[in-house]
Structures are given as structure tokens and as C-alpha cells.
Motif scaffolding. Structure first.
Motif: not given
Length: 209
Positions: A177-185, A189-198
Motif C-alpha cells: 500500500w505504501f508503494s501504491i500511495v507513492e506511485v499515485l503521488a 505531481m507529474a500531472i500538477f507540473q503539466v498544468f502549471v507549465v500550461q
């Protein structure tokens, strides 16, 4: 829900009656087991070990036929007791998981009732000497004691194995479950960075860069 299992023992001179069970005590449950003693002076052995569930602990109590508390404990992982049944009737052995709100406990336990009267050895009946019968008698009871010690050691290792296996399963579940949470995080974060750049490079907002 209270689960009561009645265990009746037929007692005879120089014989041992015992029962070994594994029982799952549900959350908020009080489970009681009974042993019948027909004559005073019998030895009663009580052994238990929590195999899995929660912190591997449970409350317990042992009551005489007159409801007197013989031995009790709270949040114990295992116990091994021997006492003399001076009262005739049913002795009650209870496990209490009332302090747990959701975790069930798997308990391995054994109740043994033994008459202290020893059977007469055949060598005595055949007219053997006192030294021969005494030596044979001591050897038999020495072997009996060693077998009991081996049995207790096997139960100890079984308990350790079950607890270690439960710990490994719990650790594997936490890592998963820690790995799942880490992957989701990371994905978040990647999606958030894409929106910031856009946001900074789209349309009229280029002037802010």
C-alpha cells in the motif's frame, strides 16, 4: 456473541485426559471452555498461545466450580499453568477479546486433567525387587517429563513461526500500500507540473514568464 464450548473429561485413576484446540476469538467476544473434575486432588494443566491477530495478546481467566478466580491475566501472549483441582465440578477457562473492536485472535490452547495416582507397575505385581521397580518407575517418569518438555518446545516454535508469518504478511501489506500511495503521488505531481507549465505558457499568460 458469546461462544461456549463444553468439553467433558472422563477421569480414571492413573490416566490423563486432555484436549488441544485452536479457536478464533472474534472481536468483543468472550469464549469459555469447560473441564469436568469428578474427584478432588486432580492436577489441571492449562496452556495457551495467541497465534495471530492484533498485538498477539488476549485477556483470560480460570474459574473454579464455585466461580472463584484461580488465575487471570490481561493482554497476555501465552501462558502455561498447573494447579490442583480441590473442588468437584466444572472448571471454566475463558478468553476475553472485549478490548478489541475489530481484530479477531486465533488462540491455540490445551486443557489437561490428570489423576496423580500412579498405576502399579507389572514388575511389582510379578514379585520383582523394590530396586528394580523403583528404577523402572523413575525411568518412565523421566521419559514422560522429557516428552512433555519436547511438546512444550514444539508448541513454542509453532507459536513463534505463526507470529513471524503474521508479521511478514503485515509488512508485505504495508509495503504494497505504501508503494501504491507513492506511485499515485508521483503521477499526481507529474500531472500538477503539466498544468502549471500550461498555465504559464498558454495564451495571454506568456507575459508573466
Amino acid at each position: 456473541m458469546t461462544a461456549n464450548l463444553l468439553i467433558l473429561f472422563s477421569l480414571f485413576a492413573s490416566y490423563v485426559t486432555a484436549t488441544a484446540l485452536t479457536y478464533s476469538v472474534a472481536a468483543n467476544e468472550r469464549a469459555c471452555f469447560y473441564a469436568q473434575v469428578d474427584q478432588p486432588g486432580y492436577k489441571i494443566a492449562f496452556y495457551f498461545a495467541v497465534q495471530s491477530g492484533g498485538s498477539f495478546d488476549i485477556d483470560y481467566s480460570v474459574h473454579s466450580p464455585s466461580l472463584k478466580v484461580i488465575v487471570s491475566g490481561e493482554k497476555e501472549r501465552q501462558g502455561d499453568f498447573v494447579f490442583t483441582g480441590n473442588e468437584v465440578g466444572e472448571y471454566r477457562f475463558c478468553f476475553l477479546n472485549e478490548m478489541s473492536t475489530f481484530a479477531e485472535k486465533l488462540v491455540d490452547f490445551e486443557i489437561a486433567v490428570e489423576n496423580e495416582v500412579r498405576a502399579e507397575l507389572p514388575i511389582k505385581q510379578a514379585g520383582g525387587t523394590e530396586d528394580e521397580s523403583s528404577t523402572l518407575d523413575n525411568s518412565i517418569h523421566s521419559l514422560s517429563g522429557k516428552l512433555t518438555s519436547i511438546s512444550r518446545t514444539q508448541k513454542y516454535f509453532r507459536t513463534r513461526e505463526n507470529r513471524n508469518f503474521s508479521t511478514v504478511k503485515s509488512t508485505e501489506s504495508r509495503i504494497f500500500w505504501f508503494s501504491i500511495v507513492e506511485v499515485l503521488a508521483i503521477v499526481g505531481m507529474a500531472i500538477f507540473q503539466v498544468f502549471v507549465v500550461q498555465f504559464f505558457f498558454t495564451g495571454s499568460r506568456k507575459g508573466f514568464v
